[in-house]
Design a protein around this motif. Structure first.
Motif, PDB file in Angstrom:
ATOM      1  N   ASN A   1     -16.115  49.979  48.932  1.00 30.97           N
ATOM      2  CA  ASN A   1     -16.671  50.895  47.926  1.00 30.97           C
ATOM      3  C   ASN A   1     -16.535  52.355  48.337  1.00 30.97           C
ATOM      4  O   ASN A   1     -16.129  53.206  47.542  1.00 30.97           O
ATOM      5  N   VAL A   2     -16.887  52.652  49.583  1.00 34.10           N
ATOM      6  CA  VAL A   2     -16.843  54.040  50.050  1.00 34.10           C
ATOM      7  C   VAL A   2     -15.405  54.538  50.122  1.00 34.10           C
ATOM      8  O   VAL A   2     -15.117  55.676  49.749  1.00 34.10           O
ATOM      9  N   LEU A   3     -14.492  53.693  50.578  1.00 31.67           N
ATOM     10  CA  LEU A   3     -13.088  54.104  50.612  1.00 31.67           C
ATOM     11  C   LEU A   3     -12.549  54.327  49.196  1.00 31.67           C
ATOM     12  O   LEU A   3     -11.726  55.220  48.988  1.00 31.67           O
ATOM     13  N   SER A   4     -13.018  53.551  48.236  1.00 28.16           N
ATOM     14  CA  SER A   4     -12.627  53.795  46.840  1.00 28.16           C
ATOM     15  C   SER A   4     -13.091  55.172  46.397  1.00 28.16           C
ATOM     16  O   SER A   4     -12.364  55.901  45.725  1.00 28.16           O
ATOM     17  N   ARG A   5     -14.300  55.534  46.793  1.00 27.78           N
ATOM     18  CA  ARG A   5     -14.852  56.841  46.433  1.00 27.78           C
ATOM     19  C   ARG A   5     -14.061  57.962  47.109  1.00 27.78           C
ATOM     20  O   ARG A   5     -13.752  58.978  46.488  1.00 27.78           O
ATOM     21  N   VAL A   6     -13.737  57.790  48.377  1.00 24.23           N
ATOM     22  CA  VAL A   6     -12.971  58.804  49.106  1.00 24.23           C
ATOM     23  C   VAL A   6     -11.597  58.980  48.469  1.00 24.23           C
ATOM     24  O   VAL A   6     -11.153  60.110  48.223  1.00 24.23           O
ATOM     25  N   LEU A   7     -10.914  57.887  48.194  1.00 23.13           N
ATOM     26  CA  LEU A   7      -9.582  57.967  47.590  1.00 23.13           C
ATOM     27  C   LEU A   7      -9.646  58.562  46.191  1.00 23.13           C
ATOM     28  O   LEU A   7      -8.750  59.292  45.784  1.00 23.13           O
ATOM     29  N   GLY A   8     -10.701  58.268  45.457  1.00 23.77           N
ATOM     30  CA  GLY A   8     -10.858  58.835  44.129  1.00 23.77           C
ATOM     31  C   GLY A   8     -11.123  60.326  44.156  1.00 23.77           C
ATOM     32  O   GLY A   8     -10.622  61.087  43.322  1.00 23.77           O
ATOM     33  N   ARG A   9     -11.906  60.780  45.144  1.00 23.90           N
ATOM     34  CA  ARG A   9     -12.221  62.209  45.260  1.00 23.90           C
ATOM     35  C   ARG A   9     -11.010  63.028  45.680  1.00 23.90           C
ATOM     36  O   ARG A   9     -10.825  64.143  45.223  1.00 23.90           O
ATOM     37  N   THR A  10     -10.214  62.472  46.565  1.00 21.55           N
ATOM     38  CA  THR A  10      -9.058  63.225  47.061  1.00 21.55           C
ATOM     39  C   THR A  10      -7.879  63.151  46.102  1.00 21.55           C
ATOM     40  O   THR A  10      -6.944  63.941  46.224  1.00 21.55           O
ATOM     41  N   GLY A  11      -7.913  62.206  45.177  1.00 23.90           N
ATOM     42  CA  GLY A  11      -6.816  62.054  44.237  1.00 23.90           C
ATOM     43  C   GLY A  11      -5.576  61.435  44.864  1.00 23.90           C
ATOM     44  O   GLY A  11      -4.485  61.505  44.300  1.00 23.90           O
ATOM     45  N   ASP A  12      -5.745  60.809  46.040  1.00 27.53           N
ATOM     46  CA  ASP A  12      -4.609  60.211  46.735  1.00 27.53           C
ATOM     47  C   ASP A  12      -4.169  58.871  46.141  1.00 27.53           C
ATOM     48  O   ASP A  12      -3.089  58.380  46.466  1.00 27.53           O
ATOM     49  N   ALA A  13      -5.027  58.283  45.314  1.00 27.09           N
ATOM     50  CA  ALA A  13      -4.689  56.962  44.800  1.00 27.09           C
ATOM     51  C   ALA A  13      -5.215  56.796  43.381  1.00 27.09           C
ATOM     52  O   ALA A  13      -6.373  57.079  43.114  1.00 27.09           O
ATOM     53  N   SER A  14      -4.372  56.325  42.513  1.00 28.84           N
ATOM     54  CA  SER A  14      -4.789  56.021  41.148  1.00 28.84           C
ATOM     55  C   SER A  14      -5.422  54.625  41.128  1.00 28.84           C
ATOM     56  O   SER A  14      -5.175  53.816  42.029  1.00 28.84           O
ATOM     57  N   PRO A  15      -6.219  54.327  40.116  1.00 31.07           N
ATOM     58  CA  PRO A  15      -6.796  52.979  40.028  1.00 31.07           C
ATOM     59  C   PRO A  15      -5.739  51.878  40.015  1.00 31.07           C
ATOM     60  O   PRO A  15      -5.920  50.834  40.642  1.00 31.07           O
ATOM     61  N   SER A  16      -4.625  52.113  39.349  1.00 35.51           N
ATOM     62  CA  SER A  16      -3.585  51.076  39.311  1.00 35.51           C
ATOM     63  C   SER A  16      -2.946  50.889  40.687  1.00 35.51           C
ATOM     64  O   SER A  16      -2.593  49.764  41.056  1.00 35.51           O
ATOM     65  N   MET A  17      -2.817  51.967  41.462  1.00 37.27           N
ATOM     66  CA  MET A  17      -2.272  51.842  42.812  1.00 37.27           C
ATOM     67  C   MET A  17      -3.234  51.060  43.702  1.00 37.27           C
ATOM     68  O   MET A  17      -2.822  50.189  44.471  1.00 37.27           O
TER      69      MET A  17
END
Length: 139
Positions: free
Chosen positions: A105-121
């Motif tokens: 969950n936290v890594l999802s939040r980090v990746l979402g905040r940085t914009g490094d990963a889209s949901p589909s990725m």
């Protein structure tokens, strides 16, 4: 990509460990421990990893406490509502599953905040890890 893979591995391992704990204790006990641990650990870990950017209001905290109470009331684990308590190994596995889910969950939040990963990725990485992990377990 490294954090996305780590997130996927944590999610897959969490699912695997939770499934093992299902075999060792009642479904309600497993869900109560896993979801309770995940809820608390996600809040704590997010404060450490994301820092001040992730705020927690008193209202959100109260909502989390009500959610935990709801988990207990809905699942009605036998260990709390009269019944034989689960083994220490089963409890440990359920808690580990919750911790792994909170990392995911936290890594999802980090990746979402940085914009490094889209949901589909993120979903694609997760599906590849699940496929490889399942194949590895099956062999």
């Amino acid at each position: 990509a490294g954090l996305a893979v780590l997130r996927s591995i944590a999610g897959f391992c969490g699912i695997s460990v939770m499934n093992i704990s299902f075999q060792m204790m009642h479904l309600a006990d497993t869900f109560a421990l896993t979801l309770g641990t995940m809820s608390l650990a996600t809040v704590a870990l997010a404060r450490v990893v994301v820092g001040a950017a992730e705020s927690l209001s008193a209202r959100a905290f109260a909502g989390g406490a009500i959610a935990l109470l709801g988990i207990l009331l809905v699942t009605q684990p036998e260990a709390l509502f009269g019944g034989e308590p689960p083994s220490a190994a089963a409890v440990t596995l359920a808690i580990v599953a919750g911790l792994l889910f909170s990392i995911c969950n936290v890594l999802s939040r980090v990746l979402g905040r940085t914009g490094d990963a889209s949901p589909s990725m993120l979903l694609s990485y997760f599906m590849v890890v699940v496929g490889c992990g399942s194949a590895g377990v099956a062999l």
